[in-house]
Design an enzyme around this catalytic site. Structure first.
Site, PDB file in Angstrom:
ATOM      1  N   LYS A 203       0.853  -1.184   0.000  1.00 15.03           N
ATOM      2  CA  LYS A 203       0.000   0.000   0.000  1.00 15.03           C
ATOM      3  C   LYS A 203       0.889   1.234   0.000  1.00 15.03           C
ATOM      4  O   LYS A 203       1.704   1.418   0.907  1.00 15.03           O
ATOM      5  CB  LYS A 203      -0.909  -0.008   1.219  1.00 15.03           C
ATOM      6  CG  LYS A 203      -1.757   1.239   1.321  1.00 15.03           C
ATOM      7  CD  LYS A 203      -2.759   1.156   2.431  1.00 15.03           C
ATOM      8  CE  LYS A 203      -3.528   2.455   2.544  1.00 15.03           C
ATOM      9  NZ  LYS A 203      -4.468   2.418   3.664  1.00 15.03           N
ATOM     10  N   LYS A 257      -2.178  -1.507  -3.821  1.00 13.44           N
ATOM     11  CA  LYS A 257      -3.047  -0.332  -3.729  1.00 13.44           C
ATOM     12  C   LYS A 257      -2.221   0.938  -3.803  1.00 13.44           C
ATOM     13  O   LYS A 257      -1.219   1.013  -3.091  1.00 13.44           O
ATOM     14  CB  LYS A 257      -3.792  -0.405  -2.401  1.00 13.44           C
ATOM     15  CG  LYS A 257      -4.727   0.710  -2.111  1.00 13.44           C
ATOM     16  CD  LYS A 257      -5.247   0.561  -0.727  1.00 13.44           C
ATOM     17  CE  LYS A 257      -5.989   1.817  -0.388  1.00 13.44           C
ATOM     18  NZ  LYS A 257      -6.340   1.892   1.002  1.00 13.44           N
TER      19      LYS A 257
HETATM   20  C1  PBG Z   1      -7.124   3.689   5.477  1.00  7.69           C
HETATM   21  C2  PBG Z   1      -7.555   3.365   4.103  1.00  7.69           C
HETATM   22  C3  PBG Z   1      -7.423   4.229   3.027  1.00  7.69           C
HETATM   23  C4  PBG Z   1      -8.012   3.615   1.947  1.00  7.69           C
HETATM   24  C5  PBG Z   1      -8.498   2.358   2.355  1.00  7.69           C
HETATM   25  N1  PBG Z   1      -8.187   2.219   3.705  1.00  7.69           N
HETATM   26  C6  PBG Z   1      -6.866   5.617   2.955  1.00  7.69           C
HETATM   27  C7  PBG Z   1      -5.579   5.936   3.530  1.00  7.69           C
HETATM   28  O1  PBG Z   1      -4.705   5.089   3.692  1.00  7.69           O
HETATM   29  O2  PBG Z   1      -5.411   7.115   3.841  1.00  7.69           O
HETATM   30  C8  PBG Z   1      -8.105   4.249   0.586  1.00  7.69           C
HETATM   31  C9  PBG Z   1      -9.139   3.742  -0.325  1.00  7.69           C
HETATM   32  C10 PBG Z   1      -9.491   4.664  -1.431  1.00  7.69           C
HETATM   33  O3  PBG Z   1      -8.865   5.724  -1.650  1.00  7.69           O
HETATM   34  O4  PBG Z   1     -10.455   4.342  -2.131  1.00  7.69           O
HETATM   35  N2  PBG Z   1      -6.585   2.770   6.271  1.00  7.69           N
END
Ligand code: PBG
Length: 333
Positions: A203, A257
């Site tokens: 991520k 992601k």
């Molecule tokens: C937070 C989380 C995020 C997303 C999923 N879980 C955002 C972040 O890390 O700030 C992003 C998903 C999206 O942008 O659609 N734990």
């Protein structure tokens, strides 16, 4: 000199010339079964709140979330992913609301599983950002630095509470080190042998999460960034180390992601590891497609299906996408 043909005898376009032939040689197929539908939960009853930065996406109260899950079943979407918009008065520095068995998340899990049982999978996000007053995914010290081990303790408790409410797939999105192993041990000790873990392994600290943070209400609260725990967009080999660690710790599947800008990571993961790989086509990607279509830069439905097919081509088992219901309707014809 032998006679040389004036044109190549092999013409790749031969197999492209008719619809039946294209169907016959197609290498990848997209189906509703490939899709996971992320849903945002809000308080109240009968509530639908459109998310301004995600045109076409709403937050739903728990009763309406059950209806969305029912819609997913009817569309052959196998799984929904839940994200709460915690009321501001329930957010705190330590994100304690994450451990409340009657919070929005657990209430929604129980409602969906109570209504639909094993007709649908429920994936739950494990991280503290929807519950903290500072918008970070974990516990912070006085400098705002997110603490790894103290956070992992809370996440493990959060995962157990979600599991007890009925979650089928625990999806830690926090990027702490070692949390997959901790959660797996806790699930095993608790007798939850069939609960899956989908690790948000690779991520990235991305600018594509903006609309999501609006949807869960953490965007305005967030000070600083998440670069001390989410990955540097410049790194690819490191993603393979992250994935290897999560698999060794007991993940059942892994996730990359954001999605489209990181398809090289998806392909490398699919080639390197014998485990299902998922990608999250995140909120900013959704918003870009909607903006492009609204500006007349491309046909919306075609853009949606083409980008989803790209995930399959890159080696994904499935995709988390806010377009899931619409895409499934298109695919079901
Ligand atoms: C937070 C989380 C995020 C997303 C999923 N879980 C955002 C972040 O890390 O700030 C992003 C998903 C999206 O942008 O659609 N734990």
């Amino acid at each position: 000199m032998p006679d040389m043909p004036s044109f190549p005898s092999t013409r790749l376009r031969r197999t492209r010339s008719t619809p039946w032939s294209r169907n016959l040689v197609r290498e990848n197929r997209l189906s509703p079964h490939d899709l996971i539908w992320p849903l945002f939960i809000t308080s109240g009853t009968g509530v639908e709140e459109p998310v301004a930065s995600l045109p076409g996406v709403s937050r739903w109260s728990v009763d309406n979330i059950v209806e969305r899950a029912r819609e997913a079943v009817a569309l052959d979407i196998p799984c929904v992913a839940l994200f709460p918009n915690t009321p501001p008065d329930k957010r705190s520095d330590d994100g304690a609301e994450a451990l409340n068995p009657d919070n929005l998340m657990c209430t929604a899990i129980r409602a969906i599983k109570g209504a639909l049982g094993d007709d649908i999978g429920v994936l739950t996000d494990v991280a503290l950002d929807p519950y903290t007053s500072h918008g970070q995914d974990g516990l912070i010290n006085d400098k705002g630095y997110v603490l790894n081990d103290a956070t992992s303790d809370v996440l493990t408790a959060q995962a157990l509470i979600q599991t007890e409410a009925g979650a089928d797939i625990i999806a830690p999105s926090d990027m702490m080190d070692g949390r997959i192993g901790r959660i797996r041990d806790a699930l095993e000790s608790g007798g939850h042998h069939n609960v899956q873990i989908m690790a948000y392994s690779a991520k990235y600290a991305s600018a594509f999460y903006g609309p999501f943070r609006d949807a869960v209400g953490s965007g305005g609260l967030l000070k600083g960034d998440k670069k001390s725990y989410q990955m540097d967009p410049a790194n690819a080999d490191e993603a393979m180390r992250e994935i290897a660690m999560d698999i060794a710790e007991g993940a059942d599947s892994v996730m990359v992601k954001p999605g489209l800008p990181y398809l090289d990571i998806v392909r490398a993961a699919a080639d390197s590891f014998n485990i299902p790989v998922f990608a999250y086509q995140v909120s900013g990607e959704y918003a870009m497609i909607e903006a492009a279509a609204a500006a007349g830069a491309g046909d919306r439905d075609t853009l949606i299906l083409e980008t989803l097919m790209a995930f399959k081509r890159a080696g994904c088992s499935g995709v988390l996408t806010y377009h899931a219901a619409h895409a499934a309707r298109l695919l079901n014809g």
